[in-house]
Design an enzyme around this catalytic site. Structure first.
Site, PDB file in Angstrom:
ATOM      1  N   HIS A 100       6.978 -12.855   4.268  1.00  0.00           N
ATOM      2  CA  HIS A 100       7.905 -13.685   4.889  1.00  0.00           C
ATOM      3  C   HIS A 100       7.120 -14.021   6.262  1.00  0.00           C
ATOM      4  O   HIS A 100       7.279 -15.310   6.780  1.00  0.00           O
ATOM      5  CB  HIS A 100       9.230 -13.268   5.537  1.00  0.00           C
ATOM      6  CG  HIS A 100       9.982 -12.386   4.589  1.00  0.00           C
ATOM      7  ND1 HIS A 100      10.335 -13.189   3.335  1.00  0.00           N
ATOM      8  CD2 HIS A 100       9.706 -11.097   3.313  1.00  0.00           C
ATOM      9  CE1 HIS A 100      11.583 -12.110   2.877  1.00  0.00           C
ATOM     10  NE2 HIS A 100      10.953 -10.557   3.588  1.00  0.00           N
ATOM     11  N   ASP A 101       6.595 -13.866   7.718  1.00  0.00           N
ATOM     12  CA  ASP A 101       6.695 -12.907   8.439  1.00  0.00           C
ATOM     13  C   ASP A 101       5.251 -14.271   7.993  1.00  0.00           C
ATOM     14  O   ASP A 101       4.759 -14.995   9.659  1.00  0.00           O
ATOM     15  CB  ASP A 101       6.259 -11.773   8.986  1.00  0.00           C
ATOM     16  CG  ASP A 101       7.339 -11.696   9.013  1.00  0.00           C
ATOM     17  OD1 ASP A 101       8.613 -11.658   8.942  1.00  0.00           O
ATOM     18  OD2 ASP A 101       7.453 -10.352   9.389  1.00  0.00           O
ATOM     19  N   ASP A 161       4.386  -7.306   6.224  1.00  0.00           N
ATOM     20  CA  ASP A 161       4.388  -8.655   5.882  1.00  0.00           C
ATOM     21  C   ASP A 161       4.531  -9.251   7.368  1.00  0.00           C
ATOM     22  O   ASP A 161       3.441 -10.394   8.087  1.00  0.00           O
ATOM     23  CB  ASP A 161       5.591  -9.297   5.972  1.00  0.00           C
ATOM     24  CG  ASP A 161       6.132  -8.684   6.351  1.00  0.00           C
ATOM     25  OD1 ASP A 161       7.100  -8.465   6.957  1.00  0.00           O
ATOM     26  OD2 ASP A 161       7.734 -10.095   6.381  1.00  0.00           O
ATOM     27  N   ASP A 162       4.641  -8.591   8.791  1.00  0.00           N
ATOM     28  CA  ASP A 162       4.159  -8.725  10.371  1.00  0.00           C
ATOM     29  C   ASP A 162       2.892  -8.323  10.392  1.00  0.00           C
ATOM     30  O   ASP A 162       1.985  -9.202  10.861  1.00  0.00           O
ATOM     31  CB  ASP A 162       4.603  -8.321  11.124  1.00  0.00           C
ATOM     32  CG  ASP A 162       6.479  -7.841  11.033  1.00  0.00           C
ATOM     33  OD1 ASP A 162       7.082  -6.791   9.953  1.00  0.00           O
ATOM     34  OD2 ASP A 162       7.191  -8.619  12.492  1.00  0.00           O
ATOM     35  N   ASN A 221      19.352 -10.436   2.633  1.00  0.00           N
ATOM     36  CA  ASN A 221      18.407  -9.743   1.805  1.00  0.00           C
ATOM     37  C   ASN A 221      18.635  -7.866   1.879  1.00  0.00           C
ATOM     38  O   ASN A 221      19.005  -7.125   0.871  1.00  0.00           O
ATOM     39  CB  ASN A 221      17.076  -9.924   1.967  1.00  0.00           C
ATOM     40  CG  ASN A 221      16.849  -9.637   3.035  1.00  0.00           C
ATOM     41  OD1 ASN A 221      17.202  -9.309   4.358  1.00  0.00           O
ATOM     42  ND2 ASN A 221      15.454  -9.847   3.493  1.00  0.00           N
ATOM     43  N   GLU A 233      20.511 -11.609   6.291  1.00  0.00           N
ATOM     44  CA  GLU A 233      18.860 -11.098   6.138  1.00  0.00           C
ATOM     45  C   GLU A 233      18.361 -10.253   7.230  1.00  0.00           C
ATOM     46  O   GLU A 233      19.353 -10.164   8.448  1.00  0.00           O
ATOM     47  CB  GLU A 233      18.383 -12.677   6.696  1.00  0.00           C
ATOM     48  CG  GLU A 233      16.854 -12.353   6.325  1.00  0.00           C
ATOM     49  CD  GLU A 233      15.478 -11.638   7.513  1.00  0.00           C
ATOM     50  OE1 GLU A 233      15.277 -11.340   7.736  1.00  0.00           O
ATOM     51  OE2 GLU A 233      17.032 -12.139   9.314  1.00  0.00           O
ATOM     52  N   ASN A 285      16.700  -9.495   9.911  1.00  0.00           N
ATOM     53  CA  ASN A 285      16.253  -9.214  11.115  1.00  0.00           C
ATOM     54  C   ASN A 285      17.887  -9.606  12.334  1.00  0.00           C
ATOM     55  O   ASN A 285      17.492  -9.071  13.263  1.00  0.00           O
ATOM     56  CB  ASN A 285      15.451 -10.522  11.443  1.00  0.00           C
ATOM     57  CG  ASN A 285      13.234  -9.812  11.117  1.00  0.00           C
ATOM     58  OD1 ASN A 285      13.443  -8.717  10.920  1.00  0.00           O
ATOM     59  ND2 ASN A 285      12.423 -11.096  10.637  1.00  0.00           N
ATOM     60  N   ASP A 317       7.363  -7.127  14.474  1.00  0.00           N
ATOM     61  CA  ASP A 317       7.886  -4.842  13.789  1.00  0.00           C
ATOM     62  C   ASP A 317       6.890  -4.809  13.352  1.00  0.00           C
ATOM     63  O   ASP A 317       7.826  -3.966  11.771  1.00  0.00           O
ATOM     64  CB  ASP A 317       9.134  -5.152  13.736  1.00  0.00           C
ATOM     65  CG  ASP A 317      10.321  -6.034  12.145  1.00  0.00           C
ATOM     66  OD1 ASP A 317       9.252  -7.509  12.390  1.00  0.00           O
ATOM     67  OD2 ASP A 317      10.556  -6.021  12.144  1.00  0.00           O
TER      68      ASP A 317
HETATM   69  C1  BDR Z   1      12.886  -9.829   7.444  1.00  0.00           C
HETATM   70  O1  BDR Z   1      12.139  -8.299   7.590  1.00  0.00           O
HETATM   71  C2  BDR Z   1      11.738  -8.079   7.796  1.00  0.00           C
HETATM   72  O2  BDR Z   1      11.430  -6.437   6.760  1.00  0.00           O
HETATM   73  C3  BDR Z   1      10.636  -7.443   7.046  1.00  0.00           C
HETATM   74  O3  BDR Z   1       9.028  -8.121   7.851  1.00  0.00           O
HETATM   75  C4  BDR Z   1      10.486  -9.900   7.772  1.00  0.00           C
HETATM   76  O4  BDR Z   1      10.057 -10.088   9.394  1.00  0.00           O
HETATM   77  C5  BDR Z   1      12.602  -9.995   6.228  1.00  0.00           C
HETATM   78  O5  BDR Z   1      13.989  -9.851   5.286  1.00  0.00           O
HETATM   79 CA    CA Z   2       8.734  -8.638  10.553  1.00  0.00          CA
END
Ligand code: BDR
Ligand code: CA
Length: 316
Positions: A241-242, A21-22, A161, A167, A169, A17
Site C-alpha cells: 500500500h504505502d 510496506d512503510d 480491510n 481501512e 489507517n 508507521d
Molecule cells: C495500511 O495499514 C497498514 O497496516 C499498512 O502499513 C498500510 O499503511 C493499509 O491498510
Molecule cells: Ca503504514
C-alpha cells in the site's frame, strides 16, 4: 496511463508507521524522491517500534535522512495495532542489524510545521494513522497552504480491510482523519481501491534478493513475510500500500483519479472509520452541503508501478 519515466524528484516528507510496506515506502521515496525527513506515528505497532524500524530502514539503506518521533497514541480512540499482519515488532521476522542511529527529535509535529515553512514544493505523504498530521494542522492551520501536495495512503471508496468498510489507517485514528479530510483538502486519497491492485509476490522478492544489496535483501524479507501473511487470507501476493502512495506522487501519470466529496464516519455502529465517498454526478449533489472534495485514486498501471517499486528497492 503510460509508463513514461518521471522527470524531477519531488521533495517528500514521509509520515509513517513501519510496518512492512512503510519500510518499502521509505526505500521508494528515497530513490524516486528527495526524502527530506521521516516522521513516525503509532499505528501498525507502538511508537517505540515504528521509530526503531524507520531508523533501522534508513540505516540498512545508508540514507542520510532525519527521523522524528511522533504521536504515541491516537487523539481519542483506543490504541489498536496491526501486529497480526506486520509481526510483533513491525518488520516481520527479518533479522535486523544493531541500531547505530538515533532520532533527530521527539517532536514530529514541530518538524512537519517547520519543514512546510522552510522547504519549497514539499509533498507530505502520510502512510500511517493521521495523528501527527492532525496535530500539525492544529498547531499551524496554514500548514496545508504551504505544501505542494498532501497524499495519504488510507481509506477507500468501496471496501475496508479492518472492518467491511474501514481501512486500517483511518480506522486507527478516525478523529485525526476527520480533521485532516475536513481541514486539509484537497488531499490525494490513495486508498484500497488502488492499492489492492498493486500486488507483489515471489517473483518480485526473487528479483530483490538477486540484486544482493543490503537494502534489497532486507526488502525481500519484508515482502516474503507480507505475502506469507496474505496467503493466510487466500491471496497469492501482497498489496504494498504505502509504496504505491509514493509512486502516486513521483509518477502521477500512472494513476487514474477523480474528484469527489469524502467524509470520515465517526459514529456509525458498523461504519466508524469509513471514508464515505460521494460518487454521484456533481449536478446531483450541487444543492447539498457536501464535505470537501478530495482527489480519489482509483486505478493504476499496476505492472509499471510494481516494476518501479522493485527498481527502487534494488537501486537504493
Ligand atoms: C495500511 O495499514 C497498514 O497496516 C499498512 O502499513 C498500510 O499503511 C493499509 O491498510
Ligand atoms: Ca503504514
Amino acid at each position: 496511463m503510460t509508463a513514461e519515466a518521471c522527470t524531477g524528484r519531488p521533495r517528500i516528507v514521509l509520515d509513517c508507521d513501519p510496518g512492512l510496506d512503510d519500510a518499502i515506502a521509505i526505500l521508494t521515496a528515497a530513490h524516486f524522491g528527495e526524502l527530506v525527513g521521516i516522521t513516525t506515528v503509532n499505528g501498525n505497532v507502538g511508537i517505540e517500534h515504528t521509530t526503531h524500524n524507520a531508523l533501522v530502514t534508513a540505516q540498512v539503506a545508508g540514507l542520510d535522512v532525519e527521523v522524528h518521533r511522533g504521536a504515541a497514541r491516537p487523539l481519542i480512540a483506543p490504541t489498536m495495532d496491526a501486529a497480526r499482519i506486520h509481526g510483533a515488532t513491525g518488520l516481520g521476522d527479518v533479522a535486523l542489524p544493531e541500531l547505530t542511529r538515533s532520532v533527530a527529535s521527539d517532536d514530529a509535529v514541530a518538524f512537519l510545521c517547520d519543514a512546510a515553512r522552510s522547504v519549497d514544493d514539499l509533498h507530505l505523504v502520510a502512510v500511517g494513522p493521521l495523528t501527527n498530521v492532525a496535530l500539525a494542522l492544529r498547531r499551524d492551520p496554514g500548514l496545508r497552504s504551504r505544501l505542494a501536495g498532501l497524499t495519504i495512503m488510507g481509506g477507500g471508496a468501496h471496501a475496508g480491510n479492518v472492518t467491511p468498510v474501514a481501512e486500517f489507517n483511518v480506522w486507527a485514528d478516525p478523529e485525526a482523519a476527520a480533521i485532516v479530510f475536513s481541514e486539509a483538502a484537497p488531499l490525494t486519497m490513495v486508498g484500497l481501491d488502488v492499492t489492492h491492485k498493486v500486488l507483489l509476490g515471489g517473483s518480485e522478492a526473487s528479483r530483490m534478493r538477486s540484486a544482493g544489496t543490503p537494502a534489497a535483501h532486507f526488502a525481500a524479507g519484508l515482502l516474503e513475510y507480507a505475502y506469507d501473511r496474505c496467503r493466510e487470507f487466500g491471496l497469492e501476493a501482497a498489496p504494498v500500500h504505502d509504496a504505491t502512495a509514493i509512486i502516486a506522487v513521483t509518477h502521477p501519470h500512472l494513476f487514474r483519479r477523480s474528484t469527489h466529496p469524502v467524509a470520515v464516519e465517526l459514529h456509525g455502529e458498523h461504519t466508524r472509520g469509513m471514508t464515505v465517498t460521494d460518487v454521484r454526478p456533481p449536478a446531483a449533489i450541487a444543492a447539498e452541503p457536501a464535505p470537501p472534495a478530495q482527489d480519489v485514486v482509483w486505478d493504476a498501471d499496476a505492472a509499471a508501478v510494481i516494476d518501479l517499486i522493485v527498481q527502487a528497492v534494488i537501486n537504493t
